[in-house]
Scaffold this motif. Structure first.
Motif, PDB file in Angstrom:
ATOM      1  N   PHE A 231       0.862  -1.246  -0.042  1.00  0.00           N
ATOM      2  CA  PHE A 231       0.105   0.066   0.146  1.00  0.00           C
ATOM      3  C   PHE A 231       0.993   1.297  -0.019  1.00  0.00           C
ATOM      4  O   PHE A 231       1.750   1.405   0.769  1.00  0.00           O
ATOM      5  N   HIS A 232       0.819   2.123  -1.132  1.00  0.00           N
ATOM      6  CA  HIS A 232       1.353   3.161  -1.239  1.00  0.00           C
ATOM      7  C   HIS A 232       0.366   4.427  -0.769  1.00  0.00           C
ATOM      8  O   HIS A 232      -0.729   4.325  -1.295  1.00  0.00           O
ATOM      9  N   ILE A 233       0.760   5.503   0.164  1.00  0.00           N
ATOM     10  CA  ILE A 233      -0.218   6.461   0.502  1.00  0.00           C
ATOM     11  C   ILE A 233       0.876   7.795   0.382  1.00  0.00           C
ATOM     12  O   ILE A 233       1.790   7.558   1.077  1.00  0.00           O
ATOM     13  N   GLY A 234       0.193   8.858   0.101  1.00  0.00           N
ATOM     14  CA  GLY A 234       1.018   9.853   0.152  1.00  0.00           C
ATOM     15  C   GLY A 234       0.438  11.318  -0.170  1.00  0.00           C
ATOM     16  O   GLY A 234      -0.809  11.175  -0.228  1.00  0.00           O
ATOM     17  N   MET A 235       1.290  12.502   0.291  1.00  0.00           N
ATOM     18  CA  MET A 235       0.491  13.722   0.027  1.00  0.00           C
ATOM     19  C   MET A 235       1.617  14.618  -0.861  1.00  0.00           C
ATOM     20  O   MET A 235       2.647  14.182  -0.856  1.00  0.00           O
ATOM     21  N   ARG A 236       0.953  15.506  -1.499  1.00  0.00           N
ATOM     22  CA  ARG A 236       1.832  16.588  -2.072  1.00  0.00           C
ATOM     23  C   ARG A 236       1.562  17.882  -1.970  1.00  0.00           C
ATOM     24  O   ARG A 236       0.254  18.093  -1.998  1.00  0.00           O
ATOM     25  N   ILE A 237       2.431  18.590  -1.363  1.00  0.00           N
ATOM     26  CA  ILE A 237       2.301  20.039  -0.962  1.00  0.00           C
ATOM     27  C   ILE A 237       2.226  20.895  -2.240  1.00  0.00           C
ATOM     28  O   ILE A 237       3.248  20.979  -2.945  1.00  0.00           O
ATOM     29  N   ASN A 238       1.012  21.243  -2.584  1.00  0.00           N
ATOM     30  CA  ASN A 238       1.149  22.195  -3.735  1.00  0.00           C
ATOM     31  C   ASN A 238       1.317  23.646  -3.433  1.00  0.00           C
ATOM     32  O   ASN A 238       1.649  24.456  -4.450  1.00  0.00           O
ATOM     33  N   SER A 239       0.959  24.080  -2.147  1.00  0.00           N
ATOM     34  CA  SER A 239       1.220  25.516  -1.866  1.00  0.00           C
ATOM     35  C   SER A 239       1.848  25.628  -0.358  1.00  0.00           C
ATOM     36  O   SER A 239       1.266  25.001   0.559  1.00  0.00           O
ATOM     37  N   PHE A 240       3.135  25.904  -0.427  1.00  0.00           N
ATOM     38  CA  PHE A 240       3.830  25.616   0.820  1.00  0.00           C
ATOM     39  C   PHE A 240       3.211  26.560   1.783  1.00  0.00           C
ATOM     40  O   PHE A 240       3.258  26.614   3.088  1.00  0.00           O
ATOM     41  N   ARG A 241       2.747  27.868   1.347  1.00  0.00           N
ATOM     42  CA  ARG A 241       2.267  28.954   2.011  1.00  0.00           C
ATOM     43  C   ARG A 241       0.967  28.534   2.874  1.00  0.00           C
ATOM     44  O   ARG A 241       0.443  28.987   3.866  1.00  0.00           O
ATOM     45  N   ALA A 242       0.216  27.613   2.213  1.00  0.00           N
ATOM     46  CA  ALA A 242      -0.913  26.921   2.884  1.00  0.00           C
ATOM     47  C   ALA A 242      -0.705  25.898   3.991  1.00  0.00           C
ATOM     48  O   ALA A 242      -1.601  24.779   3.796  1.00  0.00           O
ATOM     49  N   VAL A 243      -0.117  26.378   4.946  1.00  0.00           N
ATOM     50  CA  VAL A 243       0.201  25.446   5.983  1.00  0.00           C
ATOM     51  C   VAL A 243      -1.088  24.794   6.665  1.00  0.00           C
ATOM     52  O   VAL A 243      -1.033  23.759   6.826  1.00  0.00           O
TER      53      VAL A 243
ATOM     54  N   GLY B  17      -2.718  -6.884  15.970  1.00  0.00           N
ATOM     55  CA  GLY B  17      -3.510  -7.408  15.008  1.00  0.00           C
ATOM     56  C   GLY B  17      -4.003  -6.574  13.948  1.00  0.00           C
ATOM     57  O   GLY B  17      -5.069  -7.148  13.224  1.00  0.00           O
ATOM     58  N   SER B  18      -3.563  -5.310  13.696  1.00  0.00           N
ATOM     59  CA  SER B  18      -3.992  -4.532  12.700  1.00  0.00           C
ATOM     60  C   SER B  18      -3.577  -5.240  11.166  1.00  0.00           C
ATOM     61  O   SER B  18      -4.237  -5.011  10.305  1.00  0.00           O
ATOM     62  N   GLY B  19      -2.515  -6.295  11.185  1.00  0.00           N
ATOM     63  CA  GLY B  19      -2.180  -6.795  10.034  1.00  0.00           C
ATOM     64  C   GLY B  19      -1.106  -6.049   9.185  1.00  0.00           C
ATOM     65  O   GLY B  19      -0.392  -6.622   8.140  1.00  0.00           O
ATOM     66  N   LEU B  20      -0.742  -4.659   9.665  1.00  0.00           N
ATOM     67  CA  LEU B  20       0.606  -4.219   9.282  1.00  0.00           C
ATOM     68  C   LEU B  20       1.753  -4.986   9.575  1.00  0.00           C
ATOM     69  O   LEU B  20       2.107  -4.968  10.653  1.00  0.00           O
ATOM     70  N   LEU B  21       2.453  -5.227   8.411  1.00  0.00           N
ATOM     71  CA  LEU B  21       3.868  -5.945   8.556  1.00  0.00           C
ATOM     72  C   LEU B  21       4.933  -5.083   8.697  1.00  0.00           C
ATOM     73  O   LEU B  21       5.934  -5.254   9.421  1.00  0.00           O
ATOM     74  N   GLY B  22       5.059  -3.785   8.348  1.00  0.00           N
ATOM     75  CA  GLY B  22       5.924  -2.622   8.387  1.00  0.00           C
ATOM     76  C   GLY B  22       5.767  -1.429   7.391  1.00  0.00           C
ATOM     77  O   GLY B  22       4.923  -1.584   6.562  1.00  0.00           O
ATOM     78  N   TYR B  23       6.564  -0.612   7.364  1.00  0.00           N
ATOM     79  CA  TYR B  23       6.452   0.458   6.609  1.00  0.00           C
ATOM     80  C   TYR B  23       7.635   1.283   6.652  1.00  0.00           C
ATOM     81  O   TYR B  23       8.539   1.134   7.477  1.00  0.00           O
ATOM     82  N   ARG B  24       7.755   2.136   5.422  1.00  0.00           N
ATOM     83  CA  ARG B  24       8.746   2.988   5.127  1.00  0.00           C
ATOM     84  C   ARG B  24       8.459   4.176   4.755  1.00  0.00           C
ATOM     85  O   ARG B  24       7.690   4.595   3.943  1.00  0.00           O
ATOM     86  N   LEU B  25       8.774   5.446   5.500  1.00  0.00           N
ATOM     87  CA  LEU B  25       8.369   6.791   5.234  1.00  0.00           C
ATOM     88  C   LEU B  25       9.263   7.481   4.120  1.00  0.00           C
ATOM     89  O   LEU B  25      10.768   7.174   4.630  1.00  0.00           O
ATOM     90  N   LEU B  26       8.949   7.946   3.121  1.00  0.00           N
ATOM     91  CA  LEU B  26       9.982   8.515   2.037  1.00  0.00           C
ATOM     92  C   LEU B  26       9.659   9.723   1.483  1.00  0.00           C
ATOM     93  O   LEU B  26       8.638  10.215   1.704  1.00  0.00           O
ATOM     94  N   LEU B  27      10.608  10.641   1.306  1.00  0.00           N
ATOM     95  CA  LEU B  27      10.384  11.656   0.500  1.00  0.00           C
ATOM     96  C   LEU B  27      10.474  11.777  -0.841  1.00  0.00           C
ATOM     97  O   LEU B  27      11.594  11.292  -1.176  1.00  0.00           O
ATOM     98  N   GLY B  28       9.802  12.325  -1.685  1.00  0.00           N
ATOM     99  CA  GLY B  28       9.963  12.141  -3.129  1.00  0.00           C
ATOM    100  C   GLY B  28      10.259  13.802  -3.550  1.00  0.00           C
ATOM    101  O   GLY B  28       9.252  14.399  -4.488  1.00  0.00           O
ATOM    102  N   GLY B  29      11.232  14.314  -3.151  1.00  0.00           N
ATOM    103  CA  GLY B  29      11.456  15.649  -3.491  1.00  0.00           C
ATOM    104  C   GLY B  29      11.000  16.910  -2.391  1.00  0.00           C
ATOM    105  O   GLY B  29      10.349  16.382  -1.333  1.00  0.00           O
ATOM    106  N   PRO B  30      10.864  17.961  -2.563  1.00  0.00           N
ATOM    107  CA  PRO B  30      10.582  18.873  -1.693  1.00  0.00           C
ATOM    108  C   PRO B  30       8.980  18.984  -1.140  1.00  0.00           C
ATOM    109  O   PRO B  30       8.517  19.269  -0.086  1.00  0.00           O
ATOM    110  N   ARG B  31       8.234  18.389  -2.261  1.00  0.00           N
ATOM    111  CA  ARG B  31       6.614  18.418  -2.142  1.00  0.00           C
ATOM    112  C   ARG B  31       6.170  17.311  -1.902  1.00  0.00           C
ATOM    113  O   ARG B  31       4.925  17.243  -1.382  1.00  0.00           O
ATOM    114  N   LEU B  32       6.634  16.094  -1.845  1.00  0.00           N
ATOM    115  CA  LEU B  32       6.178  14.723  -1.860  1.00  0.00           C
ATOM    116  C   LEU B  32       6.508  13.947  -0.722  1.00  0.00           C
ATOM    117  O   LEU B  32       7.808  13.789  -0.486  1.00  0.00           O
ATOM    118  N   VAL B  33       5.464  13.584   0.215  1.00  0.00           N
ATOM    119  CA  VAL B  33       5.952  12.852   1.334  1.00  0.00           C
ATOM    120  C   VAL B  33       4.845  11.346   1.152  1.00  0.00           C
ATOM    121  O   VAL B  33       3.747  11.609   0.816  1.00  0.00           O
TER     122      VAL B  33
END
Length: 152
Positions: A12-24, A46-62
């Motif tokens: 499962f991949h999930i992320g956000m992209r900051i389109n406006s840095f000023r809009a904190v 019991g959630s079923g989560l085996l593990g995860y990795r938090l990644l950055l995809g440049g300055p706008r994408l987490v």
């Protein structure tokens, strides 16, 4: 080394992209909700989560790559009462209507059956699926990628 995969897995991949840095006010709550979920999930054995990795995809994408035992457990978490996801999703839906595109959101789900995934880790610690489920010497699952992909 290779991932000690005995069966299928859900990626499962999930992320956000900051389109406006000023809009904190638009993107910070999304980021913070993800942090709360990542704290909540590993504590629930019991959630079923085996593990995860938090990644950055440049300055706008987490984004986060998560490994789950099954699609049933992933979907159960997404609607579970008393967990972090439901209130975060409700808040996101309100915020996206008000935010006028200041923050983006995405997710992708891959259900990978047993024998349809393989991994190799050379000169590095366990990572990705191997970090989530453990690693074994490559030879135990086959020396070639084609051999490992046939393992059921």
């Amino acid at each position: 080394m290779t991932a000690d995969a005995q069966g299928g897995v859900v990626v499962f991949h999930i992320g956000m992209r900051i389109n406006s840095f000023r809009a904190v006010r638009s993107w910070w709550p999304v980021f913070w909700a993800m942090a709360r979920m990542l704290k909540d999930l590993p504590e629930d054995q019991g959630s079923g989560l085996l593990g995860y990795r938090l990644l950055l995809g440049g300055p706008r994408l987490v984004y986060v790559v998560q490994y789950w035992e099954s699609q049933e457990k992933l979907l159960a978490y997404s609607v579970a009462q008393g967990k972090e996801h439901r209130p975060a999703w409700a808040a996101w839906n309100r915020r996206v209507r008000e935010g006028r595109g200041k923050v983006g959101f995405w997710h992708e789900t891959y259900v990978v059956p047993a024998g349809a995934h393989e991994a190799v880790y050379v000169n590095m610690p366990a990572f990705g699926l191997g970090e989530a489920i453990g690693v074994i010497p490559v030879g135990r699952r086959g020396d070639r990628a084609a051999d490992r992909l046939q393992t059921a």
